[in-house]
Write a protein that holds these residues in place. Structure first.
Motif, PDB file in Angstrom:
ATOM      1  N   TRP A 196      41.578  45.461  55.711  1.00 41.37           N
ATOM      2  CA  TRP A 196      42.506  44.269  55.725  1.00 41.37           C
ATOM      3  C   TRP A 196      43.108  44.245  54.458  1.00 41.37           C
ATOM      4  N   GLY A 197      42.269  44.203  53.224  1.00 42.59           N
ATOM      5  CA  GLY A 197      43.218  44.211  51.970  1.00 42.59           C
ATOM      6  C   GLY A 197      44.003  45.541  51.957  1.00 42.59           C
ATOM      7  N   GLU A 198      43.892  46.577  52.530  1.00 40.36           N
ATOM      8  CA  GLU A 198      44.951  47.645  52.616  1.00 40.36           C
ATOM      9  C   GLU A 198      45.990  47.221  53.356  1.00 40.36           C
ATOM     10  N   PHE A 199      45.717  46.338  54.589  1.00 40.57           N
ATOM     11  CA  PHE A 199      46.952  46.056  55.584  1.00 40.57           C
ATOM     12  C   PHE A 199      47.726  44.880  54.778  1.00 40.57           C
ATOM     13  N   THR A 200      47.070  44.082  53.866  1.00 40.93           N
ATOM     14  CA  THR A 200      47.901  43.005  53.098  1.00 40.93           C
ATOM     15  C   THR A 200      48.901  43.880  52.393  1.00 40.93           C
ATOM     16  N   GLN A 201      48.579  45.108  51.873  1.00 40.29           N
ATOM     17  CA  GLN A 201      49.630  45.502  51.431  1.00 40.29           C
ATOM     18  C   GLN A 201      50.777  46.139  52.083  1.00 40.29           C
ATOM     19  N   VAL A 202      50.261  46.541  53.251  1.00 42.69           N
ATOM     20  CA  VAL A 202      51.446  47.080  54.189  1.00 42.69           C
ATOM     21  C   VAL A 202      52.521  45.991  54.579  1.00 42.69           C
ATOM     22  N   LEU A 203      51.643  44.691  54.419  1.00 42.84           N
ATOM     23  CA  LEU A 203      52.622  43.551  54.755  1.00 42.84           C
ATOM     24  C   LEU A 203      53.460  43.090  53.712  1.00 42.84           C
ATOM     25  N   GLY A 204      53.219  43.565  52.505  1.00 45.64           N
ATOM     26  CA  GLY A 204      53.983  43.207  51.310  1.00 45.64           C
ATOM     27  C   GLY A 204      53.400  41.966  50.813  1.00 45.64           C
ATOM     28  N   PRO A 230      51.354  46.346  45.330  1.00 48.31           N
ATOM     29  CA  PRO A 230      50.634  47.650  45.851  1.00 48.31           C
ATOM     30  C   PRO A 230      49.758  48.430  44.613  1.00 48.31           C
ATOM     31  N   VAL A 231      49.875  48.225  43.444  1.00 47.30           N
ATOM     32  CA  VAL A 231      49.285  48.902  42.538  1.00 47.30           C
ATOM     33  C   VAL A 231      47.932  48.124  42.044  1.00 47.30           C
ATOM     34  N   ARG A 232      48.397  46.811  41.606  1.00 43.72           N
ATOM     35  CA  ARG A 232      47.233  45.962  41.040  1.00 43.72           C
ATOM     36  C   ARG A 232      46.164  45.687  42.214  1.00 43.72           C
ATOM     37  N   PHE A 233      46.510  45.259  43.035  1.00 44.46           N
ATOM     38  CA  PHE A 233      45.672  44.944  44.548  1.00 44.46           C
ATOM     39  C   PHE A 233      44.562  46.247  44.755  1.00 44.46           C
ATOM     40  N   LYS A 234      45.623  47.270  45.112  1.00 42.82           N
ATOM     41  CA  LYS A 234      44.643  48.500  45.395  1.00 42.82           C
ATOM     42  C   LYS A 234      43.514  48.984  44.478  1.00 42.82           C
ATOM     43  N   GLN A 235      43.911  48.619  43.272  1.00 41.84           N
ATOM     44  CA  GLN A 235      42.947  49.009  42.155  1.00 41.84           C
ATOM     45  C   GLN A 235      41.922  48.186  42.178  1.00 41.84           C
ATOM     46  N   ARG A 236      41.994  46.749  42.203  1.00 38.51           N
ATOM     47  CA  ARG A 236      40.779  46.029  42.239  1.00 38.51           C
ATOM     48  C   ARG A 236      40.229  45.947  43.682  1.00 38.51           C
ATOM     49  N   ASN A 237      40.922  46.252  44.714  1.00 37.87           N
ATOM     50  CA  ASN A 237      40.333  46.241  46.174  1.00 37.87           C
ATOM     51  C   ASN A 237      39.232  47.572  46.070  1.00 37.87           C
ATOM     52  N   ASP A 238      39.668  48.650  45.423  1.00 37.84           N
ATOM     53  CA  ASP A 238      38.758  49.727  45.483  1.00 37.84           C
ATOM     54  C   ASP A 238      37.614  49.554  44.573  1.00 37.84           C
TER      55      ASP A 238
END
Length: 219
Positions: free
Chosen positions: A17-25, A29-37
């Motif tokens: 779901w976190g990755e999907f919110t990136q797709v939605l904009g 894309p960088v900061r969120f992915k790092q923290r999500n991972d």
């Protein structure tokens, strides 16, 4: 009782779901992915601060209306979750239902993400991380009550039983899970099943003679 992520699903729905919110904009894309991972690695290591994670994971939702959030989740179900629902997992759930068993999904992922997924599996009973709602009826980013993570799953299942006039001694319990985070509940039930188990849990299950089930070996 079934864990959800990597047990009934071959993916982690919370992380997805976190990755999907990136797709939605909705998220950087960088900061969120790092923290999500980073949070996902903490979960796998058993060191996740679930309160911090839920604040992070629901931040983008809180900036949207309930209508917009629910519409996005429908897209998420269609594009991410439904393709990941495998016949073997559906057959496992339906086999218990056809035998007259009461089926419950017990997950550390929050109810916003998981309620539609439980519905897709035909499971009415869901024990998930409950989200606090403010005066406007929308989520605040805080957790309501005891989170269903690690030992918290035992607490939440016990409460669920009491609400139905039951207790641990009056029912026969089975729990399927892949994760070391679920070792407390696996040890509490009558029939633990290490399902698509990570290496540490598989080793414990082998040592203790627990049933080991691999749903996705041939998919």
């Amino acid at each position: 009782m079934f864990d959800l992520d990597h047990t009934l699903l071959p993916i982690d729905s919370d992380h997805a779901w976190g990755e999907f919110t990136q797709v939605l904009g909705w998220t950087d894309p960088v900061r969120f992915k790092q923290r999500n991972d980073e949070f996902y690695e903490h979960y796998k290591a058993g060191t996740l601060d679930v309160h911090d994670y839920v604040r992070f994971a629901t931040e983008a939702l809180r900036q949207r209306s309930p209508h917009e959030a629910q519409a996005a989740h429908r897209q998420f179900m269609q594009s991410v979750i439904e393709p990941a629902i495998r016949p073997a997992a559906l057959d496992l759930v339906r086999g218990h239902q056809q035998a007259g068993d009461l089926t419950v999904i017990v997950t550390a992922t929050n109810e916003f993400v998981t309620r539609p997924i439980a519905d897709a599996f035909g499971v009415e009973e869901l024990i998930a991380v409950e989200l606090e709602r403010g005066a406007d009826g929308w989520i605040t980013g805080e957790i309501l009550g005891v989170p269903s993570l690690r030992e918290g799953k035992i607490t939440r299942v016990a409460r669920w039983l009491v609400e139905r006039g039951l207790d641990w001694h009056g029912v026969e319990t089975v729990f399927y899970s892949d994760s070391m985070n679920d070792l407390p509940l696996l040890e509490r039930v009558d029939h633990p099943v290490a399902t698509n188990a990570e290496a540490r849990l598989r080793a414990i299950a082998t040592q203790r003679g627990w049933r080991i089930l691999d749903l996705f070996t041939h998919t």
